[in-house]
Design an enzyme around this catalytic site. Structure first.
Site, PDB file in Angstrom:
ATOM      1  N   LYS A 123       0.825  -1.219   0.000  1.00  0.00           N
ATOM      2  CA  LYS A 123       0.000   0.000   0.000  1.00  0.00           C
ATOM      3  C   LYS A 123       0.854   1.262   0.000  1.00  0.00           C
ATOM      4  CE  LYS A 123      -2.467  -1.051   3.674  1.00  0.00           C
ATOM      5  NZ  LYS A 123      -2.223  -2.489   3.845  1.00  0.00           N
ATOM      6  N   THR A 124       1.802   1.324   0.917  1.00  0.00           N
ATOM      7  CA  THR A 124       2.617   2.533   1.035  1.00  0.00           C
ATOM      8  C   THR A 124       3.419   2.773  -0.234  1.00  0.00           C
ATOM      9  OG1 THR A 124       2.756   2.321   3.436  1.00  0.00           O
ATOM     10  CG2 THR A 124       4.442   3.655   2.367  1.00  0.00           C
ATOM     11  N   GLU A 167      -3.551   6.177   1.173  1.00  0.00           N
ATOM     12  CA  GLU A 167      -3.385   4.798   1.627  1.00  0.00           C
ATOM     13  C   GLU A 167      -4.606   4.448   2.477  1.00  0.00           C
ATOM     14  OE1 GLU A 167      -0.171   2.198   4.230  1.00  0.00           O
ATOM     15  OE2 GLU A 167       0.503   3.932   3.077  1.00  0.00           O
TER      16      GLU A 167
END
Length: 469
Positions: A123-124, A167
Site C-alpha cells: 500500500k505505502t 493509503e
C-alpha cells in the site's frame, strides 16, 4: 479546474492523540496546510514532531489531560489509542467530539477525485508511486501515505490539483469510510488477526470497501493473487463499476509480460490496450514492479496518459523503510525493510537476492505484534530461510499486550526446521556489534520489521566503519 477544498468546521482546531503516527501525522499536516490550528501529543520526540511544528502545529510530548485545549473543535484518534488515555478522558469531560482518523481523512477527500490504495503488501509503496509520478507530471495531487518519502513529514501534502491519493487501511475496517473514484486492491490475504478471524471476514470487508466506489468508478485489482481474484469474482457483476485487472495472468487487462532485474532497479513491460509499454521501476523486485503497474492502471483510469505516467513512474526512487539503502561501510551495504508479514518478507528477500548476485544476505528481523506471530510465526521462519543468516529479536508489541507462550522462538524453530542459519538475540543493543562482526565485504545486511529495528541500520554502519579502521 483547480479545486479549493474547504476546511470542515469540526477540523478547524483539531487535537490529535498520537500525532506522530504515520497515518495521523499526514492528516495533521494537510489540515495545517489548509489553515487549521492543529495541536496534538505523542509519546516521544521525533523528526515528524519537528516537521509538524514547522507547519505551525503545537506538539506536546507525553500524554496528559492538560495538553488538550478547552476550545479544541475535535479530538482525532486512531484504533491504537487506548480507552484510558488521559486526553481522551478529558475530551469526554469537556464534551469535545471524538473523530476517528479515517473520518478525518475522508473529510479531506470531499470535492476531490480520490484514489484509495488498499490490500496486503505494498500500500505505502503504491500510494507513494502515484504521489511522486502524478507530481512529476505537474498534477500536484494531495496525498496521505503511511510512510515518509524522504524527510520526516513528507508523508502528506495538500496539493492544488484535483486528485487525492490515500493509503486505505484495511486493518481495522476504517477504509469503509472512503468513497474513492478509483480503488486499488493489491491483495486480500488473512492478516490483522486481532480484527479478522477468517478469510470470509476479509472478503466481506473488502467487498464493503469496493461497494463504496462512486458510480462509474474503477476497481484496479490484481489478477495473480488468490484473494484478489476471489474478490473480483464476488464484485465483478456490480453495475456502475469498472473492473481493471493487472498482473501476469493470461487474461489480465493490464498484463505484465516481462520484469527484468537490473541491479537495484527493474525494467517492466506491460501490454495495455493492445500495445506494449516498457518503463523503469527504480526499486528492485517483481513485487514492486507489480505495485508500479497497479499505479499505472489507476492513473490511466483517471485519464492520465499511459505513456506520460509510465515515464513519470521511473522518477520514483523509493520510500523510507521499503528496501531503503541506509548506507555502505567496509564494503557492506545496509538496507532497511518494513516487511513484517511472511508474504512481504519473501518478496523483499527475493528482490534482494535477485539484486545481490553471489553476495551474502544477512537479516536482522524483529517480529511485529504477538497476534501476528502467533498466527504466522512459522511462515515468517520459513521466509528467513531465503537469507544466508539471520538474527531474530524479541517481538515488538506496538499496541498489544503479551500473549502467554508467544515468543520469537516460534519463528526461530520454524526457520531452523527450514534449514536456516538463525540466532536469537534478546538484547537489541548488542546487535550492531554482532552483525558488524559477521559481515564481510560484499555482503548485504537487511534490517527487517515494522518496529524500531529500523534504528539499528545507522548503528550497524558505525560498527562496520570502526572495524574497518
Amino acid at each position: 479546474m483547480t479545486p479549493s477544498p474547504g476546511l470542515p468546521t469540526a477540523m478547524e482546531r483539531p487535537h490529535f492523540i498520537g500525532i506522530g503516527g504515520a497515518g495521523m501525522s499526514g492528516i495533521a499536516k494537510i489540515l495545517a496546510q489548509r489553515g487549521a490550528r492543529v495541536a496534538g501529543s505523542d509519546a516521544r520526540e521525533s523528526g515528524t514532531a519537528g516537521a509538524l511544528r514547522a507547519q505551525g502545529a503545537t506538539v506536546h510530548i507525553g500524554h496528559a489531560a492538560g495538553h488538550l485545549a478547552e476550545d479544541a473543535s475535535c479530538v482525532v484518534v486512531s484504533s491504537a489509542i487506548r480507552a484510558d488515555n488521559p486526553e481522551l478522558a478529558r475530551a469526554a469531560e469537556l464534551g469535545i467530539p471524538v473523530v476517528h482518523r479515517s473520518d478525518a481523512l475522508a473529510s479531506l477527500m470531499d470535492g476531490l477525485r480520490p484514489i484509495a490504495v488498499a490490500g496486503t503488501h505494498g500500500k505505502t509503496t503504491t500510494t507513494s508511486m502515484l504521489a511522486v509520478s502524478l507530481g512529476a507530471l505537474g498534477l500536484d495531487p494531495s496525498y496521505a501515505i503511511g510512510g515518509d518519502l524522504d524527510a520526516p513529514g513528507s508523508n502528506a501534502h495538500h496539493g492544488t490539483g484535483e486528485i487525492f491519493v490515500a493509503e486505505a487501511d484495511e486493518s481495522d475496517r476504517s477504509f469503509h469510510k472512503y468513497a474513492p473514484e478509483v480503488a486499488i486492491v493489491l491483495n486480500a490475504e488473512l492478516d490483522h488477526h486481532a480484527n479478522y478471524a477468517s478469510m470470509d471476514e476479509i472478503h466481506e470487508s473488502f467487498e464493503t470497501f469496493v461497494g463504496k466506489v462512486v458510480e462509474g468508478g474503477t476497481l484496479v485489482v490484481s489478477a495473480d493473487q488468490e484473494g484478489a481474484v476471489e474478490l473480483t469474482a464476488r464484485v465483478g457483476a456490480r453495475a456502475g463499476l469498472n473492473v481493471v485487472t493487472y498482473g501476469e495472468a493470461e487474461g489480465a487487462d493490464v498484463r505484465v509480460t516481462r520484469v527484468v532485474p537490473r541491479g537495484l532497479t527493474s525494467e517492466v513491460t506491460v501490454l495495455l490496450d493492445g500495445r506494449e509499454l516498457t518503463f523503469t521501476v527504480s526499486v528492485p523486485g517483481r513485487h514492486y514492479a507489480h505495485n508500479a503497474v497497479a499505479a499505472l492502471a489507476a492513473g490511466v483510469a483517471l485519464g492520465v496518459p499511459a505513456d506520460d505516467l509510465a515515464a513519470a513512474l521511473g522518477k520514483y526512487t523509493g520510500v523510507k523503510r521499503r528496501l531503503q539503502l541506509k548506507g555502505e561501510a567496509a564494503g557492506v551495504q545496509v538496507i532497511d525493510s518494513y516487511a513484517h508479514h511472511p508474504t512481504e518478507m519473501t518478496a523483499d528477500l527475493e528482490a534482494i537476492r535477485g539484486a545481490a548476485g553471489d553476495s551474502r544476505i544477512l537479516v536482522v528481523f524483529q517480529p511485529h505484534l504477538f497476534s501476528r506471530t502467533q498466527e504466522l510465526g512459522k511462515e515468517m521462519g520459513q521466509a528467513l530461510a531465503l537469507a544466508d543468516a539471520s538474527v531474530v529479536l524479541d517481538i515488538y508489541p506496538a499496541r498489544e499486550d503479551p500473549v502467554p507462550g508467544v515468543t520469537s522462538e516460534i519463528i526461530i524453530d520454524a526457520a531452523r526446521a527450514a534449514g536456516a542459519d538463525v540466532a536469537a538475540q534478546h538484547d537489541k543493543t548488542a546487535v550492531p556489534e554482532i552483525v558488524a562482526g559477521m559481515a564481510k565485504p560484499g555482503d548485504l545486511v537487511l534490517t527487517m520489521g515494522a518496529g524500531d529495528v529500523t534504528d539499528l541500520g545507522p548503528v550497524i554502519l558505525e560498527g562496520l566503519a570502526r572495524l574497518s579502521n
